[in-house]
Design a protein around this motif. Structure first.
Motif, short mmCIF file in Angstrom:
data_model
loop_
_atom_site.label_atom_id
_atom_site.label_comp_id
_atom_site.label_asym_id
_atom_site.label_seq_id
_atom_site.Cartn_x
_atom_site.Cartn_y
_atom_site.Cartn_z
N GLU A 76 29.03 31.90 42.07
CA GLU A 76 28.05 32.17 43.09
C GLU A 76 27.13 33.28 42.52
OE1 GLU A 76 30.61 35.21 45.60
OE2 GLU A 76 31.03 33.30 45.93
N PRO A 77 25.92 33.35 43.41
CA PRO A 77 24.92 34.19 43.07
C PRO A 77 25.50 35.74 43.09
CG PRO A 77 24.66 33.42 45.20
CD PRO A 77 25.35 32.53 44.43
N VAL A 78 25.20 36.61 42.23
CA VAL A 78 25.48 38.15 42.28
C VAL A 78 25.57 38.47 43.82
CG1 VAL A 78 25.18 40.41 41.26
CG2 VAL A 78 24.27 38.44 40.01
N TRP A 85 36.52 40.61 41.61
CA TRP A 85 35.76 40.47 40.28
C TRP A 85 34.32 40.68 40.38
CZ3 TRP A 85 32.42 36.92 38.06
CH2 TRP A 85 32.09 37.37 36.65
N GLU A 140 19.61 38.65 40.62
CA GLU A 140 19.99 38.23 39.42
C GLU A 140 19.31 39.07 38.27
OE1 GLU A 140 21.93 35.86 38.60
OE2 GLU A 140 22.58 35.39 40.47
N ASP A 142 33.76 40.89 29.92
CA ASP A 142 33.61 40.85 31.09
C ASP A 142 31.78 40.78 31.72
OD1 ASP A 142 35.80 41.33 32.26
OD2 ASP A 142 35.89 43.32 32.20
N LEU A 143 31.10 41.50 30.63
CA LEU A 143 29.59 41.13 30.75
C LEU A 143 29.31 39.64 30.62
CD1 LEU A 143 27.74 43.78 28.87
CD2 LEU A 143 28.00 43.37 31.69
N PRO A 158 40.36 43.15 37.23
CA PRO A 158 41.05 41.90 37.65
C PRO A 158 42.34 41.42 37.00
CG PRO A 158 38.66 41.85 37.22
CD PRO A 158 39.12 43.22 37.20
N LYS A 214 30.73 37.15 31.07
CA LYS A 214 31.48 36.19 32.17
C LYS A 214 30.40 35.78 33.24
CE LYS A 214 36.10 36.70 33.34
NZ LYS A 214 36.91 37.25 34.34
N LYS A 215 30.45 34.40 33.69
CA LYS A 215 29.42 34.39 34.60
C LYS A 215 30.24 34.02 35.80
CE LYS A 215 25.07 34.39 32.76
NZ LYS A 215 25.27 35.59 32.01
N GLY A 216 29.84 34.35 37.10
CA GLY A 216 30.22 34.06 38.23
C GLY A 216 29.55 32.89 38.78
N ILE A 229 37.08 43.99 25.94
CA ILE A 229 37.05 43.65 27.47
C ILE A 229 35.71 43.88 28.13
CG2 ILE A 229 38.21 44.39 29.56
CD1 ILE A 229 40.60 45.61 28.11
N PHE A 230 34.86 44.95 27.90
CA PHE A 230 33.73 45.14 28.58
C PHE A 230 32.80 43.91 28.19
CE2 PHE A 230 29.48 47.05 28.02
CZ PHE A 230 29.34 47.35 29.27
N GLU A 231 32.63 43.66 27.02
CA GLU A 231 31.77 42.57 26.36
C GLU A 231 32.34 41.13 27.32
OE1 GLU A 231 29.23 42.18 24.36
OE2 GLU A 231 28.73 44.19 24.30
#
Lengths: 765, 477
Positions: B450-452, A521, A470, B443-444, B408, B446-448, B439-441
């Protein structure tokens, strides 16, 4: 007969174990069991040993021996399990049985108290009544009640009421009559009642017994089921090992395809009817995944396994080292200390060089002053480092040291602050990742850039990233945002940006190393891709340096999509531009050229080499990243060589793209302009031989990509069901009755005056 | 005199002096005889004085007009206000005899001087023009400015063979500052105070104003302007010029000329043409062909991208366009999308889908159930005429290719065609101004869920494993 014989034989042998050897030692031996070996000739002085044999006995012995040895082996033929008695202190003779029991009880209690039963209050306190568990009694009663409710409403209850309350004479009479008939003699009332009670009691007991049987049976069934279940679950561990390897790949594949998670959840996984549930599907997927590099990946995979093993090893080493590290500092200070450093580096080939150097340095002694100084400093390095609290701290720790020392310092910081050692270490190491990243950026912007150190630091970054995904992703995002922000500002003020320094490129490369770039993604990779795209579209190519940087970005971009094989329009544009600036300007061209390149103007012939001699002396070589940072102004010959190398790299990348995008539906539309330029390159014969060949092969490969244009069709969508509207009812409103006026076509029928038509419309709101 | 202070003082004095004289009527009224003639003549001293004074006033006006070109802005400003004061007073106390009752008199000569000074060929007068803007709120000054501007343009272009750009810029600034009221004003506002209004006066009618406005612009636009100015003019054409012209169709000459210039200018000119076609019934058969010609790969990389697609969307919004035309546009855009950056793709893909939604006949581009398999794309990208491009026989394979785009969201946007298109159109307005940075911002942030996810292949070095591309083509040393 044979059985009797055997039994007899066994009895005999058990009676006299040495009897067989002794021969006719037993006087009472059955003459039928004795086989006499007759001697033909009596020879004097020769002792006869086998004149009498006992075939039954010897056979029995042989059989026993077999059961003890061969049969055992046979039975345990396929079993590798060992029964191990884990009861506490079972084999400890020094403990008294009481102690054992106490200890076992304590352990049992402890186990109960672990996690599972945190929320189960009062579970372990069992309430008893007359030594019987109350819980059991309660259960039991319950069952009885329910059963009696269900069944006992019939005849028995009538009997019982008769017995208990004395009523229902008719019934009683009937009964007695029956019994009279049976037994043929009269009984007193008391006897009768006693009999009745006894009977009912017996019946009750029977029922109870029945119920208990049923209970027992269900319990048994449960147990059996559990056993079967364990058998079933035992099956999975077999494939676990394989899973361990396959899992990340399968995961990656899943993420690459970008199936939404909810979609996965909604649909149950498709299982083929032929599926044996042995994980074969994964295998198949995997093979497809591997095939992307003509078998190269297969080789790598083996390496990976080893490496992953190795990678896990150092960790355990580290932990061991940590526990003992504090005491035996003297030991680890010798040159040996490098060895564990190398184990981290993993790659054998890359290890060799530094290892050699280290081995040589002590031998050289005074001859290599610098080496000695470094060595001395290495000796002076402290063994514990506090984790740096700020970037400046880390910088001051690392600056001015040799590469080996820097790596040593970083590693020691990690070891000394391993999260398993102290509470706050996790946060410290998380910060360390950010600082290291910053340090890498600094190294890259230095002149000349210290790329070798970065090369080694990357491994540490990777390890840290694995520990703290993280925070690491946040740190990477932060540097990317910085870079993008800078570019955006430049675009806003000047209308265009310049390609950023080497540090940004290296950050992007590190991102590639730390995160799976094939994901559909990914929180870090997707922004990084946008960043790469910006670099290729917004930054005009003004110098040879920019060309090198741009090609590096292209390389990176292709690496990002190496697995997912995704399409990058910017990259094609850029390569087109590179090819364009390598040809002399012509009037007709340029209509297809897009933004960062201009068809005409100052830099439109940047890569054209006109010097024949330089063309002749050029040798194909890979580009150096140092050129990207503008080390020094190259001489014209060098510059020309760099130009040709750039062109070579551009062509190679293009060649790489061709098979990758060959399957795209509009491949020829994408490659059209490139093809035209390549033919131009071929026509213009000033290029060296290698480049000509490269052009030719790329062109033929492009043309050989066959393509069928199948008209597109949409997937059939399900017919949308009609929407059904349910009226919304309001409970407290008065139904409003509206009498509409007579409809225009309504005619009063006089012949049926009684039949009145009333149009009532109830409007419900 | 050279000293600024002195000049300013002199201007103030003159303004006061002649202002008082005008009010008192001490200047000669009527056709002005030459000075010598009057001096030598035998008329009375009072008349001589008046004529002389009028001559002085005249030369003072000329001098002030020259001062409008003075390097110091304060001087210019002062001179302008003095001149305008004279205009006002002279209008109230005309220096010529009214020939009939209700004759409209305005100091045209003096005013021409002012406008001539403002439209200086030598230097940029934009600051002074912004000062002058306040006078344009009055009906009479506006009307006469328009007339004077026509004369000034004619004079300057007649005198100079090569008109300096400064003049064009000044003229444009002045012209664009003129804006007519939308409807006939109930009460005319005059700079020169009038005691009574006559209906015969042209100044009082909006129609006359429109005519003047039209002559002014047409006389300006018929000349060959610098390119930058074309752009500026075209930018205001559709909302500032066209609606206020008496006969908007007269603009067609200018617009077709601009249309042939290429790039952004063509687009803007097409916008003007579109209004003419749409609102004024103009016949212009080449319109869509020209628009089609404007679509080239650079369209996604230029600064006016948002405007371009906004207008293109507008032009193609009619549902009565022929299917072949729309198909050609869709196909062309899809072709161009193969070279576009993600921010443009996110806009152009819904754009294409909208086209298909509007024109069900074009859906064969994405759905041709029993079509024959082809060897090559029948679409001809080199063809200039959309009718000949055979787009309707083709399919949008480009969108299929873009389903494998690395970003995506682009991939999702391109995948829309896999299903039958939904009925409501997607509004592209919020997508027009999308930049890569946004778009960059996004994407940054956005939270997934699941863990990274992490790379499971351990890193070896900066360039990666020996087989990888970077390691193949780059070295560290």
């Amino acid at each position: 007969m044979g059985k009797a014989k055997k039994v007899g034989a066994r009895r005999k042998t058990s009676g006299a174990p040495a009897g067989a050897r002794g021969g006719p030692a037993k006087a009472n031996s059955n003459p039928f069991e004795v086989k006499v070996n007759r001697q033909k000739f009596q020879i004097l002085g020769r002792k006869t040993r086998h004149d009498v044999g006992l075939p039954g006995v010897s056979r029995a012995r042989a059989l026993r021996k077999r059961t003890q040895t061969l049969l055992k082996e046979y039975k345990e033929r396929d079993k590798s399990n060992v029964f191990r008695d884990k009861r506490f202190g079972e084999y400890n003779s020094s403990m008294s049985p009481e102690e054992k029991m106490m200890k076992r009880f304590a352990l049992e209690q402890q186990r109960h108290h672990e996690k599972k039963s945190i929320y189960n209050l009062n579970e372990d306190e069992e309430l008893t009544h007359y030594g019987q568990s109350l819980a059991d009694i309660e259960k039991h009663n319950d069952i009885v009640d329910s059963d009696s409710d269900a069944e006992d409403r019939g005849a028995l209850s009538a009997e019982l009421t008769a017995a208990h309350f004395g009523g229902g004479g008719g019934l009683l009479h009937e009964k007695t009559q029956q019994e009279d008939e049976e037994q043929g003699k009269a009984k007193s009332r008391k006897e009768l009642i006693e009999e009745l009670i006894a009977k009912s009691k017996q019946e009750k007991r029977e029922r109870q017994a029945q119920r208990e049987d049923a209970l027992e049976l269900t319990e048994k069934l449960d147990q059996d089921w559990k056993e079967i279940q364990t058998l079933l679950s035992h099956k999975t561990p077999k494939s676990e090992n394989r899973d361990k390897k396959e899992k990340p790949k399968a995961e990656r594949l899943r993420r690459m395809l970008g199936k939404d998670e909810d979609e996965n959840v909604k649909k149950p996984k498709h299982i083929s009817a032929d599926d044996l549930n042995d994980g074969f599907v994964l295998d198949k997927d995997d093979r497809r995944l591997l095939s992307y590099k003509d078998g190269k990946m297969n080789v790598e995979e083996d390496g990976q396994e080893e490496q992953s093993k190795e990678a896990s090893d150092p960790e355990s080493n580290e932990e061991e080292g940590d526990s003992s590290g504090r005491e035996d500092t003297e030991e680890s200070d010798s040159p040996d200390s490098h060895s564990d450093l190398e184990s981290n580096v993993e790659s054998e080939e890359e290890n060799e060089k530094p290892a050699k150097e280290q081995r040589q340095t002590p031998g050289r002694g005074p001859t290599s002053g610098k080496g000695r100084a470094g060595k001395a400093a290495g000796d002076e390095l402290p063994y514990t480092f506090a984790a740096p609290e700020s970037y400046e701290e880390l910088r001051s720790l690392l600056l001015g040291r040799s590469m080996e020392e820097q790596l040593l310092v970083v590693e020691r910081i990690q070891k000394c602050n391993h999260p398993s050692l102290a509470e706050g270490n996790k946060a410290k190491l998380e910060k360390l990742f950010g600082f290291l990243l910053e340090y890498v950026g600094d190294l890259a912007t230095d002149d000349p850039p210290d790329l070798r150190v970065i090369d080694k630091l990357v491994v540490h970054l990777y390890n840290l990233c694995q520990m703290f995904p993280e925070s690491a992703s946040d740190a990477v995002k932060f540097v990317l945002r910085d870079a993008m922000h800078e570019m955006e500002e430049m675009i806003e003020t000047k209308g265009r940006a310049t390609l950023p320094g080497l540090d940004v490129l290296i950050y992007l490369k590190i991102t590639r190393l730390l995160f799976p770039t094939s994901d559909f993604w990914h929180p870090v990779v997707t922004p990084a891709l946008v960043c790469l795209s910006q670099l290729l579209t917004k930054c005009p190519v003004l110098s040879l340096q920019d060309v090198v940087k741009g090609l590096f970005v292209c390389c990176l971009f292709l690496e990002y999509v190496a697995l997912s094989q995704r399409f990058i329009p910017e990259l094609i544009n850029f390569l087109l531009g590179i090819l364009y600036i390598a040809t002399p300007n012509k009037a007709s061209q340029g209509s297809t050229l897009v933004h960062p390149f201009r068809a005409l103007g100052k830099n439109s012939e940047l890569l054209v080499v006109s010097d024949r001699e330089d063309v002749a002396t050029w040798q194909q070589s890979s580009l150096s990243l140092r050129w990207a940072s503008g080390l020094r102004a190259p001489t014209s010959t060098e510059a020309n060589h760099i130009r040709l190398s750039c062109l070579a790299v551009g062509l190679a990348l293009l060649k790489h793209c061709v098979p990758m995008y060959g399957s795209l539906p509009s491949f020829h539309a994408i490659m059209g302009p490139l093809r035209a330029l390549l033919t131009d390159h071929l026509a213009d014969c000033s290029h060296p031989q290698e480049l000509q060949e490269l052009c030719q092969s790329t062109l033929t490969e492009m043309e050989s990509q066959k393509q069928l244009c199948r008209p597109l069709t949409c997937e059939k969508s399900k017919p949308v069901p009609l929407k059904l509207f349910t009226p919304r009812l309001v409970s407290n409103s008065q139904p409003q009755v509206i009498h509409p006026p007579w409809p225009p076509n309504y005619r009063c029928e006089p012949q049926h005056p009684a039949k009145k038509v009333i149009f009532v419309k109830v409007v419900m709101l | 005199s050279e000293d600024q202070e002195e000049i300013q003082e002199a201007v103030r004095t003159c303004s006061r002096l002649f202002g008082a004289l005008l009010e008192r009527g001490e200047l000669f009224v009527g056709q002005l005889p030459s000075e010598e003639m009057v001096m030598t003549g035998s008329r009375g001293a009072a008349r001589k004085y008046k004529v002389w004074m009028r001559h002085r006033y005249h030369s003072c006006g000329n001098r002030l007009g020259e001062l409008l070109g003075h390097p110091s802005f304060q001087v210019k400003e002062l001179a302008l206000s003095a001149l305008m004061k004279f205009v006002q007073l002279e209008g109230a106390h005309p220096l010529e005899k009214s020939k009939w009752e209700g004759n409209y008199l305005f100091p045209r000569e003096l005013f021409k001087l002012v406008v001539g000074g403002l439209l200086s060929p030598e230097e940029d007068q934009s600051l002074l023009l912004s000062q002058f803007r306040e006078y344009l709120d009055y009906d009479d000054t506006r009307y006469h400015t328009m007339q004077a501007a026509v004369e000034a343009v004619a004079r300057v272009t007649g005198q100079h063979p090569e008109v300096p750009p400064a003049f064009w810029n000044n003229t444009f600034t002045l012209l664009s500052a003129v804006s007519l009221p939308r409807q006939e004003p109930t009460v005319s506002s005059f700079y020169v105070k009038r005691t009574e209004l006559w209906d015969t006066w042209k100044v009082a009618h909006l129609k006359e104003h429109r005519k003047a406005f039209q002559t002014m612009w047409l006389s300006f636009l018929k000349h060959k302007l610098p390119l930058s100015l074309y752009k500026k003019v075209l930018l205001i054409t559709h909302d500032a010029i066209l609606p206020q012209l008496a006969q908007p169709t007269l603009m067609i000459d200018f617009l077709t000329r601009a249309c042939d210039l290429g790039g952004a200018l063509s687009l803007l000119a097409l916008n003007g043409l579109f209004i003419l076609i749409h609102k004024h019934n103009l016949e212009y058969p080449d319109f869509y062909r020209k628009l089609y010609g404007l679509l080239d790969p650079s369209v996604f990389h230029v600064k006016y991208r948002a405007r371009f697609f906004h207008l293109a969307d507008l032009f193609l919004s009619s549902s009565h366009l022929p299917a072949y035309l729309v198909a050609a546009f869709a196909k062309r855009l899809a072709r161009l999308a193969l070279t576009a950056p993600p921010e443009a793709l996110l806009m152009v893909l819904p754009f294409i889908c909208n086209l298909l939604r509007r024109h069900p006949a074009c859906r064969v581009l994405v759905h041709r159930p029993h079509g024959p398999e082809l060897d090559a794309d029948p679409y001809d990208p080199g063809e200039k005429d959309p009718a000949q491009s055979r787009a309707l026989e083709s399919s949008l394979w480009e969108l299929q290719a873009l389903q494998r785009h690395y970003h995506p969201e682009v991939s999702k946007a391109a995948s829309v065609i896999n299903q039958a298109l939904s009925v409501p159109e997607v509004s592209i307005a919020p997508l027009l101004e999308l930049t890569a940075y946004e778009i960059f911002e996004r994407d940054l942030k956005k939270k997934g869920s699941e863990p990274v996810p992490l790379e499971f292949i351990p890193a070896q070095g900066l360039l990666g494993r020996p087989g990888e591309l970077c390691a193949q083509h780059f070295t560290l040393s």
